[in-house]
Design an enzyme around this catalytic site. Sequence first.
Site, mmCIF file in Angstrom:
data_model
loop_
_atom_site.group_PDB
_atom_site.id
_atom_site.type_symbol
_atom_site.label_atom_id
_atom_site.label_comp_id
_atom_site.label_asym_id
_atom_site.label_seq_id
_atom_site.Cartn_x
_atom_site.Cartn_y
_atom_site.Cartn_z
ATOM 1 N N ASP A 149 -4.461 2.595 14.067
ATOM 2 C CA ASP A 149 -3.604 3.254 13.088
ATOM 3 C C ASP A 149 -4.172 4.640 12.812
ATOM 4 O O ASP A 149 -5.037 5.118 13.556
ATOM 5 C CB ASP A 149 -3.444 2.411 11.812
ATOM 6 N N ARG B 204 0.849 -1.202 0.000
ATOM 7 C CA ARG B 204 0.000 0.000 0.000
ATOM 8 C C ARG B 204 0.881 1.247 0.000
ATOM 9 O O ARG B 204 1.505 1.575 1.002
ATOM 10 C CB ARG B 204 -0.940 0.019 1.207
#
Length: 527
Positions: free
Chosen positions: A443, A161
């Site tokens: 996160d 990613r």
Amino acid sequence: MNMPQGVEIRAPMKPGFEAILTPEALALVARLHRGFNPRRKELLARRLERAKRLDAGERPDFLAETRQVRDGDWTIAPVPKDLQCRRVEITGPVERKMIINALNSGADSYMTDFEDSNAPNWDNQITGQINLIDAIRRRISLEQGGKTYRLNDRVATLVVRPRGWHLDEKHVLVDGERVSGGIFDFALYMFHNARELVARGSGPYFYLPKMESHLEARLWNDIFVATQKELGIAQGTVKATVLIETIVAAFEMDEILYELREHSAGLNAGRWDYIFSCIKKFKVDRDFCLADRARVTMTAPFMRAYALLLLATCHRRNAPAIGGMSALIPIKGDPVANEKALAGVRTDKARDATDGYDGGWVAHPGLVPIAMEEFVKVLGDRPNQIDKKRDDVQVAAADLLNFQPETPITEAGLRMNINVGIHYLGSWLAGNGCVPIHNLMEDAATAEISRSQVWQWIRSPKGVLDDGRKVTAEMVRALIPDELAKAKAAVGGDTRTYDRAAQIFEQMSTQESFAEFLTLPLYEEIE
């Protein structure tokens, strides 16, 4: 080192970095920047214009101009063999130990992350690229705490990613302008690994975050085409799964798959960022207000509609549909709490598998067997269930905008948002973007929910605690010292960054303007 013309690096070249930042690799970065950054900037400007219209009361809807795409009977190109079985995907930052453990975890695939679970300081970005080069060539190892970590014979399929379109790489300039963080991450990974991955029977596979329109997917697709041509790789070799993690992208899922159809590997229900996006896009709507974060689950009406629409859209196009993250993690030393957490993971994955999803995410290797068990119960030995078309699913715009539950909002929920925000920001500033807090793996997405929800509760007439008190900036400021102390006590070690984290959280949750992303001002504070 001889830099390509117009390229400047404003960061230390530590030992080993020269193997990543070669003149040839940087030349590819520069070509992609010059070719595509103007369009990226134009699309970011379109985001801001759209946000203004939403603030003024406009409501998202399916696009009239792309009805032919939605009504067509097209499908995406066939998915490579090593992306056909993705029952369990594990995610985590591009840290060396994490990469080894995740690849060895028994998951079908591993999304290694330069974005939300990674604090993008210069060291993390470049050592991450080094780690991936070593992992792909199966030479990665680590000596730590008297243990040796190395890869098993069988490992998960690697998916990368890169950073989203909104993030720059401030340490690298081309013609005096910062490069896109996403282009930088993608170009370096492609240059050093694409041919090697193809030679090993795999390919360069990606997750694409934070998109808000099919035009942003078209930009990625054009970059894929140009890069494959540049590197002499067959068109269609790159495969990308798009995270649907913004409310506006949910109205363009068919179109996003269509734009990437030669390079598509499906869609993912990026649930945490999706909740944040809903708060952000309707932050000034006096009728919008969500309950405590813990109450906004995948069974909430708007989340259920989103999940089922994504599934039906993907399978209609022969595309994989991947469920979102279960943020729960194993709890050591408390068997009762641990079993409750594991039961939550089981329920989440059982629902996704029964609905028809082809896989889902976990944040911890200890959860891979549980998630795998739930998908195997439904799939058996089949790699996926794309044949389950879900033609019964009918989702209207009103269903995606049915924002419930609105209550309860509690002091405990407010305190939790403040605590998580401070704790995560403190860790991020210290270089760690993936943090276990209160038995959840947090996160940037979950931190974004925390600060945006506090900001919105302060301003919404519905931002009232269940005991009748209105959430105010003064209330938030009064609670911050207590939650800062709790966060420091929980960490127990070096907490030098936490006072600054508390200041940032207070400013961003109480100031009049709303910061588009938490990470944008934060990024300017790190090396």
